[in-house]
Design an enzyme around this catalytic site. Structure first.
Site, short mmCIF file in Angstrom:
data_model
loop_
_atom_site.label_atom_id
_atom_site.label_comp_id
_atom_site.label_asym_id
_atom_site.label_seq_id
_atom_site.Cartn_x
_atom_site.Cartn_y
_atom_site.Cartn_z
N ARG A 170 2.77 9.66 61.24
CA ARG A 170 3.99 9.21 60.56
C ARG A 170 4.95 10.40 60.51
NH1 ARG A 170 2.53 4.36 58.29
NH2 ARG A 170 0.41 4.20 57.45
N ARG A 200 0.48 1.89 60.70
CA ARG A 200 1.03 0.66 60.14
C ARG A 200 2.40 0.86 59.52
NH1 ARG A 200 -2.93 -2.77 56.47
NH2 ARG A 200 -4.04 -2.74 58.45
N HIS A 230 -5.58 9.86 63.53
CA HIS A 230 -5.06 10.10 62.19
C HIS A 230 -5.00 11.59 61.86
CE1 HIS A 230 -5.24 9.81 57.64
NE2 HIS A 230 -4.25 8.99 57.93
N HIS A 387 -2.05 13.83 47.52
CA HIS A 387 -2.34 13.31 48.86
C HIS A 387 -3.34 14.16 49.64
CE1 HIS A 387 -1.15 12.13 53.10
NE2 HIS A 387 -1.28 10.96 52.52
#
Length: 491
Positions: A170, A200, A230, A387
């Site tokens: 992302r 996504r 990822h 996170h």
């Protein structure tokens, strides 16, 4: 606004009822392993997503039984898919209120500090610092712009740079991460980008970035239909006086300049020959499909990460059974892997001190033994979005610190390319341990998971101000910058 002006939209008609509702559709899609062109296959699935089956219908405001029946019939949903919301349907629109120029109603803006070893953006000076030893930075307390973004920009324009390789899961529209790769390619450097097309709700942006990269001559790889990439990693290869040397960044967060101002994450910058060699082999695997034989230091899913984590947990349990001190500290977003949960329970039974910070999902519950809960589980919702993921295993005086992108879920351990990198220098280890202990002692924004599965707000002692982890880390970052004589970036 629309509700107010309905008479203008439907003149000469009686408005009998107006109800606000929102439909959530199934956004999952599967790409066949037999797909000839992954890019085209993902684009096709994105077009189909708009017509996915409704899975939830939220209804707000006033509504009649007749209106609900009309919605259920028209959308072909059942009673269990209707959610009556007593308020706003889209809380993200509150950003418009937060953006109003009313500083007296807001917390003061946080300006990240620049770590001392990143003050210079000269290529030789920056990489000379990484030769001295690894650098661990903590976002958003430490600047993302003047650490990671400076790292890739400097590498892209540095005449000694031979290659830049990175991953994109992302990223934001204004991030210099991808443009730096384009600059590197245009200057004749080898530029490789692993773009995850199946991130996504970021699929469209990643497709656009991949086309821009390809047109500039960057070697773009899309990975595998059934295996998401990822991991957050960047590898730089430089030609130096003593030969080719590699430098790496491994992070816990996305390469996104916008969320980096709000998300708490760690970044490791290192020139460790074994870590960078492992990363080089992983990039070779992802671009050439030849599976690495072994990794020196990195734990990589779906190959070595699960068995290594299980072994670390079992080593702690064995030390505890032998009467030695043993402790496990884990900070993650999600803990929902059955095997890992089972091993953690077994470790707690053996006498290991188990502490978990899980931001969202945690299927491991404390159990009461002798009136005391055997495992501590915390979560926190404060100024910044927790996170980062890291793991601390201590057994009989030996410690292992791991940091990376992986949560403890089957999808992360078995169906994604994930990285955990060892943190081996004492200073960085102390920083991770101190951060974990501080967040577990927060009494301002924290909740504790109880043995009955409920969350209970953590309160400080009566008459004392609550301990605020985010405020404490901001103060610590400022103090660190003052001691080093470093300034603050403009963003």
């Amino acid at each position: 606004m629309i509700r107010h002006f309905l008479p203008l939209l439907f003149p000469m008609m009686e408005i009998v009822e107006c109800t606000i509702f929102r439909v959530t559709r199934d956004a999952d899609f599967a790409v066949s392993d037999e797909a000839d062109d992954l890019l085209e296959a993902v684009e096709l699935e994105l077009r189909r997503r708009r017509f996915g089956e409704p899975v939830r219908v939220e209804v707000s405001g006033s509504y009649s039984a007749h209106m609900l029946e009309e919605l259920k019939s028209g959308l072909d949903v059942g009673d269990d898919q209707i959610y009556l919301v007593p308020g706003l349907l889209d809380l993200s629109k509150l950003d418009e209120l937060a953006a109003l120029d009313r500083p007296e109603l807001k917390e003061g803006q946080w300006v990240p500090v620049v770590p001392a070893r990143f003050v210079s953006e000269d290529g030789d000076a920056l990489f000379a610092e990484l030769k001295k030893g690894p650098v661990l930075v903590h976002h958003p307390y430490d600047s993302f712009a003047r650490t990671f973004e400076s790292f890739v920009r400097t590498a892209a324009r540095d005449p000694r740079t031979v290659a830049v390789k990175t991953t994109v899961y992302r990223t934001s529209e204004d991030s210099p991460h991808v443009p730096a790769l384009i600059d590197a390619a245009e200057e004749g450097k080898q530029a490789v980008c692993l773009v995850e097309l199946k991130a996504r709700f970021d699929e469209r942006r990643n497709i656009e970035w991949s086309r821009a990269l390809e047109s500039a001559g960057v070697h773009v790889v899309y990975g595998f239909p059934s295996l998401k990439i990822h991991a957050k990693a960047t590898l730089v290869v430089r030609r130096e006086a003593d030969g080719l040397r590699r430098y790496a960044h491994v992070g816990t967060g996305n390469y996104n300049a916008v969320t980096a101002r709000l998300y708490e994450d760690f970044s490791l910058f290192t020139g460790d020959p074994e870590i960078t060699a492992d990363l080089a082999e992983l990039f070779n695997y992802l671009t050439g499909f030849g599976r690495p034989q072994a990794f020196r230091k990195l734990l990589v899913a779906p190959f070595t990460m699960r068995p290594a984590l299980v072994e670390h947990i079992r080593s702690c349990a064995a030390a505890a059974r032998a009467g030695k001190e043993a402790r496990i500290r884990i900070k993650i977003n999600h803990l929902a892997d059955e095997e890992i949960v089972t091993e953690l329970y077994a470790a707690a039974d053996a006498g290991v001190d188990v502490e978990i910070f899980a931001r969202t999902t945690c299927t491991l519950w404390p159990r009461k033994t002798g009136g005391k809960e055997d495992i501590r589980v915390r979560t926190l919702l404060g100024r910044f979005f927790e996170h980062s993921r890291f793991f601390i295993f201590e057994a009989d005086g030996e410690s292992t610190y791991l940091l990376g992108s992986a949560d403890l879920m089957p999808r992360n351990l078995d169906h994604r390319i994930e990285i955990l990198v060892p943190i081996e220098d004492a200073r960085s280890q102390r920083e991770l341990a101190r951060t974990f202990d501080s967040i577990m002692e927060d009494t301002r924004w924290s909740w504790a998971l109880r043995a009955d599965g409920t969350w209970q707000r953590v309160r400080g002692k009566k008459g004392r101000a609550g301990q605020n982890i985010h405020g404490a880390l901001m103060r610590r970052a400022r103090a660190r910058a003052r001691r080093a004589g470093a300034g603050s970036p403009s963003r």
